[in-house]
Structure formats: structure tokens, C-alpha cells
Design an enzyme around this catalytic site. Structure first.
Site, PDB file in Angstrom:
ATOM      1  N   SER A 194      -4.674  -0.801  13.521  1.00  0.00           N
ATOM      2  CA  SER A 194      -5.438   0.471  13.683  1.00  0.00           C
ATOM      3  C   SER A 194      -6.143   0.514  15.353  1.00  0.00           C
ATOM      4  CB  SER A 194      -6.676   0.407  12.799  1.00  0.00           C
ATOM      5  OG  SER A 194      -7.609   1.596  13.190  1.00  0.00           O
TER       6      SER A 194
ATOM      7  N   TYR B 105     -13.777  -3.588   9.234  1.00  0.00           N
ATOM      8  CA  TYR B 105     -12.548  -3.158   9.438  1.00  0.00           C
ATOM      9  C   TYR B 105     -11.826  -3.387  10.730  1.00  0.00           C
ATOM     10  CZ  TYR B 105      -9.074   0.596   9.470  1.00  0.00           C
ATOM     11  OH  TYR B 105      -7.790   1.249   9.530  1.00  0.00           O
TER      12      TYR B 105
ATOM     13  N   GLY C 245       0.801  -1.036  -0.090  1.00  0.00           N
ATOM     14  CA  GLY C 245      -0.160  -0.055   0.086  1.00  0.00           C
ATOM     15  C   GLY C 245       1.001   1.191  -0.046  1.00  0.00           C
ATOM     16  N   GLY C 246       2.057   1.268  -0.746  1.00  0.00           N
ATOM     17  CA  GLY C 246       2.769   2.279  -0.676  1.00  0.00           C
ATOM     18  C   GLY C 246       2.874   3.456  -1.687  1.00  0.00           C
TER      19      GLY C 246
ATOM     20  N   ASP D  44      -1.796  -7.265  -6.016  1.00  0.00           N
ATOM     21  CA  ASP D  44      -2.778  -7.430  -5.029  1.00  0.00           C
ATOM     22  C   ASP D  44      -2.485  -8.150  -3.737  1.00  0.00           C
ATOM     23  OD1 ASP D  44      -5.033  -8.107  -3.515  1.00  0.00           O
ATOM     24  OD2 ASP D  44      -6.297  -8.580  -5.448  1.00  0.00           O
ATOM     25  N   VAL D  45      -1.945  -7.736  -2.581  1.00  0.00           N
ATOM     26  CA  VAL D  45      -1.797  -8.574  -1.471  1.00  0.00           C
ATOM     27  C   VAL D  45      -2.611  -9.680  -1.008  1.00  0.00           C
ATOM     28  CG1 VAL D  45      -0.315  -6.559  -0.616  1.00  0.00           C
ATOM     29  CG2 VAL D  45      -2.313  -6.748   0.380  1.00  0.00           C
TER      30      VAL D  45
ATOM     31  N   LYS E  80      -8.366  -5.531  11.974  1.00  0.00           N
ATOM     32  CA  LYS E  80      -7.317  -5.109  12.603  1.00  0.00           C
ATOM     33  C   LYS E  80      -7.222  -5.629  13.751  1.00  0.00           C
ATOM     34  CE  LYS E  80      -6.167  -2.052   9.349  1.00  0.00           C
ATOM     35  NZ  LYS E  80      -5.099  -2.114   8.668  1.00  0.00           N
TER      36      LYS E  80
END
Length: 263
Positions: free
Chosen positions: A143, A156, A15-16, A64-65, A160
Site C-alpha cells: 500500500s 495497517y 483475498g480473491g 485464513d492466510v 504494509k
């Protein structure tokens, strides 16, 4: 593309292409690393790579990880170009903000596929490369939503929270080969995404709930990730560090108490 052989360390950031991931990549560049930016957004990745304009030290890889085959292909590109990996930051993440009853299974799987499966797959794929050169450091970007529940974050927040436990599992299992694994749990951060989804009212609510009374910056998250990947944190593993301006530590009643203190 052929890269100049070098013994300088290599950091991989998923996501860099933007936001926190890009800030982390820039931190590594500023501290003598060669950097690999993995991202699923090809257009943004190309623009970021062109802006950095440093082909000797930066490798941009479309990936796509959540896809095992693409992750393995990325590993081959990284080792072919740079020959080693010393740090991995699993930053790639997506979010769906809906009530539980309105969150579809497809949305649930999409969020967990990227946020949790991605960190699992990338760590599993890059850890053997790290091991060949004596180890390294992995940082998972979790997060504050993984530490405390919040509305509209069933997928989400759960992803996390699971990532935080995955961090501990990875730390326990990889420590003996010299790989440290830690997690960062950012609070609200001033990113382009936050600006799009956080209204003025929402930002005001966060300011009231955060003791430092502001959002964090991408550079502040990046500096903590850099610290955890550095020799200064050589005896730190299996930890979760909330970088949140005190958000997680604050209890109810804080806004009222602050107003009274200011009176």
C-alpha cells in the site's frame, strides 16, 4: 472435485473473493490461466465462484492466510486439483483505522497477522510448488501507506511497510530458484470498502493530493499485477511499484499550485 489435467499456468490469489483480488483473478482468467481464489469470507467466496461459473478453470478455497494449518491445507487442495502453481498474489488484507493510543494489541496482531504473516506463510508454502516447475512470480499487494505515514494507520501502515521489506527478502532468497518477487503499493482505489470508509470530504482531500485527480480502479491494479507475473517482467524482481496516480510523488502545496495553473 476432479479437474481436467492441463499444462496451462495456475495463479493463486489470496483475498480473491472481491475487490482488487477478484479483479486480479479475472485478469489471469482472461490471459489463459487457471485461477485459485483463497478467501476467509466463505459466503462471498461461494457467490463469486457461482458467478464466475467456470469449474474447469477456477478453484475457490476457504482459507485464513494467517493460519499455518489452513495455508498448508490450501496447498494440498491446489496441487491436487491443478498440479502446479506459477503465480501467487498475496492480496489478502485487513485494516483498523484508529489512533495509536486507541489501537489494542489484539487489533495490532490481527492486522499484522493477515497482512504480513499471511504473505510470509503463503509464500513459504507455495514457493516449493513453484520450484518444481521451474519457478514463477509472486506479487505482494502492499500500500502507499507502507511508503508514507498517514493518520489512523499505525497497524495497517506498519504491516504494509514490513511487507515491502519482506518482498525484498523473498526476492533475494528465491531468485536463484527462478522465483521473482515484487510488490505493488496501490494508492486509493475505488473498491466497495473505500466507498464505505471514505466520506465525500475524504475523497475530495485525496483528489486534491493525487496529481491524476481521481482514485484508481481495481482493473488498473490487476493489470500491473498481471504484468509483474508475465514474461514481460522477466528481469524485474525485488521492486516496489506505486500504482497511485502520482500520490507518493506529490509534495505539499499541490492543490494550491493546481488551482493557480487552472486560473
Amino acid at each position: 472435485m476432479t479437474f481436467i489435467n492441463s499444462s496451462s499456468p495456475v495463479a493463486v490469489v489470496t483475498g480473491g473473493a472481491r475487490g482488487i483480488g477478484l479483479a486480479i483473478g479475472q485478469w489471469f482468467l482472461a490471459h489463459g490461466h487457471r485461477v485459485v481464489l483463497l478467501d476467509i469470507d466463505g459466503d462471498t467466496l461461494s457467490k463469486t465462484n457461482a458467478t464466475l461459473n467456470d469449474p474447469e478453470h477456477v478453484l475457490a478455497v476457504l482459507c485464513d492466510v494467517s493460519n499455518p494449518q489452513q495455508v498448508q491445507a490450501a496447498v494440498q487442495k491446489v496441487t491436487g486439483a491443478f498440479g502446479r502453481v506459477d503465480a501467487l498474489v498475496n492480496n489478502a488484507g485487513v485494516a483498523v483505522f484508529k489512533p495509536i493510543a486507541e489501537t489494542s494489541f489484539e487489533e495490532w496482531r490481527h492486522v499484522l497477522g493477515t497482512n504480513l504473516d499471511g504473505a510470509f506463510l503463503c509464500t513459504q508454502a507455495f514457493a516449493p510448488v513453484m520450484r518444481k516447475t521451474g519457478g514463477g512470480s509472486i506479487v505482494n499487494i502492499a500500500s502507499i501507506s507502507g511508503l508514507r505515514a498517514s493518520t489512523l494507520r499505525v497497524a495497517y501502515g506498519t504491516s504494509k511497510a514490513a511487507l515491502i521489506h519482506l518482498t525484498k527478502q523473498q526476492a533475494v532468497e528465491l531468485g536463484h530458484v527462478g522465483i521473482r518477487v515484487n510488490a505493488i503499493a496501490p494508492g486509493p482505489v475505488d473498491t466497495e470498502m473505500a466507498k464505505l470508509v471514505h466520506s465525500v470530504a475524504i475523497r475530495s482531500d485525496y483528489y486534491d493530493a493525487i496529481p491524476l485527480n481521481r482514485y484508481g480502479t481495481t482493473e488498473e491494479i490487476a493489470s500491473v499485477a498481471g504484468f509483474l507475473c508475465s514474461s514481460a517482467a522477466s528481469f524485474v524482481t525485488g521492486q516496489v511499484l506505486a500504482v497511485d496516480g502520482g500520490f507518493d510523488a506529490a509534495g505539499v502545496g499541490l492543490p494550491t499550485l493546481r488551482k493557480r495553473d487552472a486560473a
